[in-house]
Design an enzyme around this catalytic site. Structure first.
Site, PDB file in Angstrom:
ATOM      1  N   CYS A  77     121.602   2.480 -69.558  1.00  0.00           N
ATOM      2  CA  CYS A  77     120.989   4.047 -69.515  1.00  0.00           C
ATOM      3  C   CYS A  77     121.010   5.147 -70.367  1.00  0.00           C
ATOM      4  O   CYS A  77     122.121   5.404 -71.262  1.00  0.00           O
ATOM      5  CB  CYS A  77     121.459   4.302 -68.057  1.00  0.00           C
ATOM      6  SG  CYS A  77     121.610   3.044 -66.729  1.00  0.00           S
ATOM      7  N   ASN A  85     124.270   7.902 -66.511  1.00  0.00           N
ATOM      8  CA  ASN A  85     124.628   6.874 -67.382  1.00  0.00           C
ATOM      9  C   ASN A  85     126.208   6.671 -67.301  1.00  0.00           C
ATOM     10  O   ASN A  85     127.173   7.941 -67.320  1.00  0.00           O
ATOM     11  CB  ASN A  85     124.439   7.395 -68.647  1.00  0.00           C
ATOM     12  CG  ASN A  85     124.997   6.344 -69.853  1.00  0.00           C
ATOM     13  OD1 ASN A  85     125.026   6.982 -71.151  1.00  0.00           O
ATOM     14  ND2 ASN A  85     124.915   5.208 -69.495  1.00  0.00           N
TER      15      ASN A  85
END
Ligand code: SF4
Length: 466
Positions: free
Chosen positions: A10, A111
């Site tokens: 991510c 993330n």
């Protein structure tokens, strides 16, 4: 690694105080595409309602029609590029995740990976929470919903006080954009400004593309609150000890990004130089496994005073989704991705610089390919130490058993991949290659097995997606 692509887990992006914020997020995510290619999404707000578009595939697959972006109205937006862990690339896990809480809608992009997911999820489910996804990120939304605090920022602080692990978060409400980074600062997150607008992004390469000025990283243990008046900071952890993911500097982040206070390119070059110092080789030329090893190979070449050559041409159009149904086609995989430049390589003793070795299977095939093209000797130099342990903070390494260096000596790995010599950068030399002038500390757990954030047994058994 260029050969055995790891899943990055991510990239995140947020914009506040700018007309057509969704367009800014779109372009930022475009620069961050290397951090996730399985799904993308953008959610914006015009101050009264959320507009969203999320889908499977790369950013341009999700936003294939220019009209898609025009429908995402407002001066604030967040976005997310995602890789999933194996077998869980499903539509309900696409981020940003969103929900309508008592006080209004909220969306988050995450993330990193939490390590106390299992315990928290069970506790919330016992209270009746119904989860819509299998991501650990959804926990944060449930914790927000359960918080007894009144102000949203206090709810946020309440929620993150209960989670452990790695998180670089962007959060959207109708009134503000928040950005938070865990007290260890494992994943990167930086701030940029232009006029009265603020952006937050996983890597500074997104800011460069948009003409935003890099201000600094979101500090570990810091929450940034952005609105039309600019941004302000709130610290939620006292003087944290940092444990930045050193793999961001070895491989994950783009070389043109500033991460953990320094350009990645600079660290990678030093890794190559230190590798040449520690592991010289009697060779005619140095080549890299493009693209991720290019910079380290240049460093190796300059320190060893050995000519750098383009010895492998990479086909950039071979996607991760390339289907390899038969052994014969699997065998073709490496050939499809890389083609040796015969004129450069024939009858030469070659140092090939690779940033890391995971399973080692494709490097072995690449070595065969080089020998087929007449390379006399193949000396592999790796600009990271042997990967021996899994990552629980957001990187999808295979199991220990699949890691070629797990329970194997360097000599045994050399034998497995059938090369003339093999040299890895030591942990010490790696740490000497990365920025430490501002007291930065690093996680090196996948090399040493020393995890900076304790991973409880439940967390180990069941790894959730980000
Ligand atoms: Fe990064 Fe390795 Fe630590 Fe995971 S275990 S955060 S990949 S250094």
């Amino acid at each position: 690694m260029a050969l055995e692509t790891l899943r990055h887990h991510c990239g995140v992006m947020a914009v506040s105080g700018q007309e057509n914020a969704s367009e800014i997020v779109f372009h930022g995510l475009y620069a961050l595409q290397h951090r996730g290619q399985e799904s993308s999404g953008i959610i914006s707000t015009d101050g009264t309602r959320f507009c969203r578009r999320l889908g499977m595939g790369t950013l341009t697959q999700v936003f294939h029609d220019p009209q898609n972006l025009k429908e995402l109205l407002g001066r604030a937006a967040i976005g997310h590029n995602r890789y999933s862990t194996t077998g869980s690339s499903s539509a309900f896990n696409i981020q940003p995740l969103s929900a309508v809480l008592k006080d209004g809608p909220v969306a988050i992009g995450h993330n990193g990976n939490l390590v106390n997911t299992h315990k928290l999820r069970e506790r919330l489910q016992d209270k009746g929470a119904i989860f819509q996804s299998t991501t650990d990120s959804e926990l944060i939304i449930h914790l927000l919903a359960h918080s007894k605090e009144r102000a949203f920022t206090d709810k946020m602080l309440d929620a993150i006080a209960q989670i452990e692990g790695a998180y670089s978060l962007v959060v959207l409400t109708n009134n503000a954009v928040l950005a938070l980074r865990d007290p260890h600062g494992i994943r990167p997150l930086c701030i940029g400004v232009k006029d009265n607008s603020t952006v937050v992004a996983s890597e500074s390469c997104a800011l460069d593309l948009l003409g935003y000025e890099y201000v600094r990283d979101v500090e570990p243990g810091e929450m940034i609150i952005c609105d039309d008046d600019g941004w302000r900071s709130h610290r939620f952890a006292e003087e944290p000890n940092t444990d930045h993911c050193i793999f961001e500097l070895i491989y994950f982040s783009r070389p043109d990004s500033k991460v953990f206070g320094e350009y990645v390119d600079k660290s990678r070059r030093k890794m190559g130089k230190n590798l040449a110092h520690d592991h010289p080789a009697d060779s005619d030329i140095v080549i890299s496994v493009p693209d991720s090893s290019n910079t380290a190979a240049l460093g190796y070449s300059s320190r060893s005073d050995t000519k750098f050559e383009i010895g492998l041409i990479r086909n950039h159009y071979v996607g991760r989704t390339f289907i390899q149904p038969t052994p014969a086609m699997r065998e073709m995989g490496v050939r499809l991705k890389f083609n040796p430049v015969g004129g450069v390589l024939k009858d030469r003793k070659v140092v090939i610089v690779e940033d890391s070795i995971v399973r080692g299977t494709t490097l072995r095939k690449l070595t065969e390919l080089l020998r087929d093209r007449g390379v006399k000797e193949v000396h592999v130099r790796v600009s990271s130490p042997p990967i021996r342990y899994p990552c629980y903070y957001g990187m999808d390494f295979p199991t220990c058993e699949e890691l070629i260096a797990h329970n194997r000596s360097v000599e045994e790995v050399q034998e497995q991949i059938k090369v003339d010599s093999l040299g890895y950068l030591s942990v010490e030399s790696l740490l000497n290659s990365v920025p430490r002038d501002q007291g930065q500390g690093y996680c090196t757990a996948c090399f040493t097995g020393e995890y900076p954030i304790a991973v409880n047994e439940d967390g180990n058994k069941e790894r959730y997606d980000t």
